[in-house]
Motif scaffolding. Structure first.
Motif, PDB file in Angstrom:
ATOM      1  N   HIS A 143       0.815  -1.208   0.000  1.00  0.00           N
ATOM      2  CA  HIS A 143       0.000   0.000   0.000  1.00  0.00           C
ATOM      3  C   HIS A 143       0.854   1.266   0.000  1.00  0.00           C
ATOM      4  CE1 HIS A 143       0.543  -1.087   4.280  1.00  0.00           C
ATOM      5  NE2 HIS A 143       0.623   0.217   4.475  1.00  0.00           N
ATOM      6  N   ALA A 169      -3.677  -8.451  -6.307  1.00  0.00           N
ATOM      7  CA  ALA A 169      -3.749  -9.695  -5.555  1.00  0.00           C
ATOM      8  C   ALA A 169      -2.382 -10.341  -5.408  1.00  0.00           C
ATOM      9  CB  ALA A 169      -4.725 -10.658  -6.246  1.00  0.00           C
ATOM     10  N   THR A 219      -0.029  -8.293  -3.014  1.00  0.00           N
ATOM     11  CA  THR A 219      -0.501  -8.423  -1.632  1.00  0.00           C
ATOM     12  C   THR A 219      -0.135  -9.786  -1.071  1.00  0.00           C
ATOM     13  OG1 THR A 219      -2.341  -6.921  -2.107  1.00  0.00           O
ATOM     14  CG2 THR A 219      -2.516  -8.270  -0.131  1.00  0.00           C
ATOM     15  N   GLU A 239      -2.919  -3.135   7.045  1.00  0.00           N
ATOM     16  CA  GLU A 239      -3.364  -2.931   5.666  1.00  0.00           C
ATOM     17  C   GLU A 239      -4.511  -1.927   5.659  1.00  0.00           C
ATOM     18  OE1 GLU A 239      -5.947  -5.547   2.654  1.00  0.00           O
ATOM     19  OE2 GLU A 239      -3.903  -6.330   2.900  1.00  0.00           O
ATOM     20  N   ARG A 247      -7.841   0.167   4.676  1.00  0.00           N
ATOM     21  CA  ARG A 247      -9.109  -0.318   4.146  1.00  0.00           C
ATOM     22  C   ARG A 247      -9.260  -0.036   2.654  1.00  0.00           C
ATOM     23  NH1 ARG A 247     -13.231   2.063   8.610  1.00  0.00           N
ATOM     24  NH2 ARG A 247     -11.738   3.785   8.452  1.00  0.00           N
ATOM     25  N   SER A 268      -8.262  -2.930  -0.406  1.00  0.00           N
ATOM     26  CA  SER A 268      -9.153  -3.993  -0.882  1.00  0.00           C
ATOM     27  C   SER A 268     -10.220  -3.476  -1.832  1.00  0.00           C
ATOM     28  CB  SER A 268      -9.819  -4.683   0.315  1.00  0.00           C
ATOM     29  OG  SER A 268     -10.625  -3.758   1.032  1.00  0.00           O
ATOM     30  N   LYS A 269     -10.395  -2.149  -1.899  1.00  0.00           N
ATOM     31  CA  LYS A 269     -11.456  -1.575  -2.734  1.00  0.00           C
ATOM     32  C   LYS A 269     -10.962  -1.141  -4.113  1.00  0.00           C
ATOM     33  CE  LYS A 269     -13.911   0.342   1.274  1.00  0.00           C
ATOM     34  NZ  LYS A 269     -14.417   1.600   1.896  1.00  0.00           N
ATOM     35  N   ASP A 327      -9.337  -1.532  -7.894  1.00  0.00           N
ATOM     36  CA  ASP A 327      -9.288  -2.548  -8.937  1.00  0.00           C
ATOM     37  C   ASP A 327      -7.968  -2.511  -9.696  1.00  0.00           C
ATOM     38  OD1 ASP A 327      -9.470  -0.196 -10.288  1.00  0.00           O
ATOM     39  OD2 ASP A 327     -11.303  -0.689 -11.384  1.00  0.00           O
ATOM     40  N   ASN A 383     -14.244   5.783  -2.308  1.00  0.00           N
ATOM     41  CA  ASN A 383     -13.108   5.231  -1.564  1.00  0.00           C
ATOM     42  C   ASN A 383     -12.351   6.401  -0.923  1.00  0.00           C
ATOM     43  OD1 ASN A 383     -11.060   3.636  -0.554  1.00  0.00           O
ATOM     44  ND2 ASN A 383     -10.588   2.649  -2.505  1.00  0.00           N
TER      45      ASN A 383
END
Length: 684
Positions: free
Chosen positions: A447, A469, A472, A494, A496, A499-500, A502, A523
């Motif tokens: 991140h 993915a 991570t 991590e 928030r 995960s949102k 793309d 977001n």
């Protein structure tokens, strides 16, 4: 502002060759290759309502375009009277084109929805527009243009500004009298019929026909007569006054025009682009290189597009680097012996020789099917680059850890090597390797790498969801092997927002203005991490949870909602430009950034961003369009016809507010044709 207006860069010699023969109705072989990884998203008009929305308020001022080519015999000689054809000199043609360029365009309400294309048999299109006004299919009396047609249609050489091929206008059905193409689509609903505008405007144009030195004059005469007959057929069908629009033949040679009026030449007689006329293909690539030009992301490791100094003066050549790593879908993860051989090659060859290698592009290592070999190869690649780019630090790290590395023998490496990780656009295929290396070399969790690569290193990039993915999942290993990560790999928090996402971040158009979609707008933690402090919503409501609103404590003044604006080709945005730009400028003054968004981030919000770029940088609409299009990264901006037309009117207003004379770089028909040609390679 004067400095901004005068900053246009000249065409570079290497990119001066004209593009392939471009026609809207050619096969795909005649269209330049698309920039990789861009796509045209679906822009829904929000559904076709049973009862169309109310028409926007009409502007009081009615504008009618004038022309100095009517009446035709005032300054021009008649060549034939059945059908009527006139001759026109280069002087008179230049004067007529200049006159058109300095005339204000009719207001949008005067020409829409006619511009959208309203075929009598297209019930879907008519059902949406026809109940809005009486006589909706009537041709606007206010509009008049000039169309230039080249005999033979070869536009790859000797091309005048805005010239089109005959087959873009005329129906060549055998054994039928000459007539214009029926360009209004018979099927479907669309407010983005850019491909029909050149033909539609030709029907309300005086048409000038010319040839080059390879053209038989008899062919030009025959074409001019054919066009004149088509005009006569169209005027009877449309109820025009006789000979309201006429056909002219250029009496001077192309070479004479090229010598006396170089600003009217798009492509010279040798097939070279002159740089006098805005070319959308060139400017999109120019702005792409300006945006993604190579920069250092970690010591001696650079990220950028494949070197092409001929396209942009600030792009460095490959000779600056010791190793060019091209990321491509066709590559495989290099084996250890290949890396050893390359290192040995670096030591043996002359210092100024640049080596080349390939690595798999972003999206190639897929979750969850990746193999241990692929991950091992990715890690070995990162380590290999780091040790060659930072030999002294790598040697100290090796001694400290007392780890023997068979792949890299560090004792004979003393000179740091420079690397360029590159791909065609400089931001898509490179993202996986660049982010993985950045994490490894700087000791950053995924991140932080995502944000720092964008904010601190100034890189705009797009990564696939599979890359999110993958990085991570393998984060613990990257950090454990990183020479600069000093913390525990366990319990790394991590955020928030991770995960949102793309893979895409909002697109940075200017340092203080981002363009994004509704997902980006919803977001807020990501926006805050990027330094975005204000949100401009164009026609789409946010859906933040109440507890998140309280937690983040965004001031209400930092939100602006422009409602009742659908992407339907009817709702105007012109009246909102000033309010939106003041909101964006307030964010700039506060030292923050504004996210401009709609649902997809390509039409309504893109229109606002183009308007701000025109306002801030003093760019014409064609240049501002390419500026924003290049920076939208993996998707293609798609302001519909009415928004695009409103932006041309905005350009007029920019001249007015600066006390400058009005003069468009390109006319509506040419702008629309260029956009249609740019989008053609991406069309399914």
């Amino acid at each position: 502002m004067a400095a901004a207006v005068a900053r246009f860069a000249p065409m570079q010699d290497r990119s001066s060759t004209s593009p392939p023969h471009l026609l809207l109705n050619t096969s795909s072989r005649g269209t330049p290759a698309a920039i990789p990884n861009k796509h045209i998203p679906i822009c829904s008009p929000g559904g076709l309502p049973a009862t169309p929305p109310a028409s926007p308020p009409r502007q009081d001022s009615l504008i009618e375009t004038s022309s100095i080519t009517y009446p035709p015999d005032t300054y021009c000689s008649q060549y034939s009277d059945d059908p009527p054809v006139y001759t026109i000199t280069a002087d008179r043609m230049a004067e007529a084109l200049e006159h058109i360029a300095t005339q204000p365009l009719p207001n949008p309400e005067q020409v829409f929805p006619w511009m959208h294309g309203l075929h009598a048999e297209n019930q879907i299109q008519l059902a949406f527009f026809s109940s809005r006004r009486k006589s909706v299919r009537k041709i606007p009396a206010c509009i008049r243009s000039i169309t230039i047609v080249k005999t033979g249609g070869n536009l790859s050489a000797s091309k005048l500004k805005g010239a089109v091929a005959p087959e873009e206008l005329l129906d060549n059905t055998p054994k039928e009298p000459p007539h214009f193409i029926e360009c209004d689509p018979k099927d479907g609903f669309s407010v983005r019929n850019f491909q029909i505008q050149a033909c539609k405007l030709a029907m309300v144009s005086d048409i000038i026909v010319y040839g080059d030195r390879k053209t038989n004059p008899e062919e030009t005469v025959a074409l001019a007569q054919k066009i004149s007959k088509a005009q006569r057929q169209y005027e009877k069908r449309s109820g025009f006054s006789p000979c309201l629009f006429n056909t002219f033949m250029l009496s001077d040679s192309f070479e004479s025009v090229q010598e006396r009026y170089p600003k009217l030449i798009a492509i010279d007689s040798a097939g070279k682009m002159t740089g006098q006329i805005v070319d959308f293909f060139y400017w999109e690539r120019y702005e792409m290189c300006a945006m993604s030009k190579a920069s250092e992301i970690s010591n001696n490791v650079f990220l950028g597009p494949t070197p092409d100094p001929g396209l942009h003066s600030e792009c460095l050549g490959e000779e600056v680097y010791d190793m060019l790593i091209e990321t491509t879908d066709l590559a495989h993860v290099p084996e250890s012996r290949s890396l050893r051989a390359l290192r040995m090659g670096m030591e043996r060859i002359h210092r100024k020789t640049t080596l080349h290698m390939e690595f798999p592009s972003s999206g190639c290592i897929m979750s969850p099917t990746w193999s241990h070999g692929e991950i091992d190869g990715l890690m070995e690649m990162c380590k290999w680059i780091f040790e060659l780019a930072n030999p002294q630090e790598a040697r100290r790290s090796k001694r400290r850890r007392e780890v023997e590395d068979e792949a890299i023998e560090l004792d004979d490496i003393s000179t740091p090597r420079k690397f360029l990780i590159h791909c065609t656009d400089g931001y898509t295929e490179t993202s996986l390797l660049a982010l993985a290396y950045f994490m490894y070399a700087e000791g950053l969790p995924v991140h932080d790498a995502w944000i720092q690569m964008h904010r601190d290193k100034g890189r705009n990039f797009f990564a696939y969801p599979s890359d999110v993915a993958l990085l991570t999942a393998i984060q613990p290993r990257i950090l454990q092997e990183s020479p600069r990560f000093k913390q525990s790999i366990f319990n790394i928090p991590e955020p928030r927002w991770l995960s949102k996402i793309d893979g895409s971040l909002p697109s940075r158009i200017l340092p203080y203005m981002y363009l994004g979609n509704l997902g980006h707008a919803n977001n807020p933690e990501l926006l805050r991490a990027l330094g975005i402090t204000r949100i401009l919503s164009v026609g789409e409501l946010l859906s933040w949870p109440e507890d998140l609103k309280k937690e983040l404590n965004w001031p209400s003044d930092n939100f602006l909602m422009i409602d009742r604006v659908q992407d339907n080709g009817v709702d105007p945005l012109w009246a909102e430009f000033e309010r939106c730009l003041k909101f964006i400028e307030a964010g700039k003054a506060d030292g923050g950034a504004t996210l401009v968004h709609c649902r997809v981030g390509v039409s309504r919000s893109a229109t606002i961003c183009i308007a701000e770029v025109m306002n801030e940088l003093g760019l014409s609409f064609p240049r501002a369009y390419c500026f924003v299009r290049a920076r939208r990264l993996n998707v293609i901006i798609q302001p519909h016809l009415r928004f695009t037309y409103e932006l041309l009117k905005w350009e007029e207003y920019q001249h007015q507010r600066r006390n400058e004379p009005l003069r468009r770089e390109l006319e509506w028909a040419t702008v629309s044709r260029e956009i249609a040609l740019m989008n053609k390679p991406y069309s399914k």
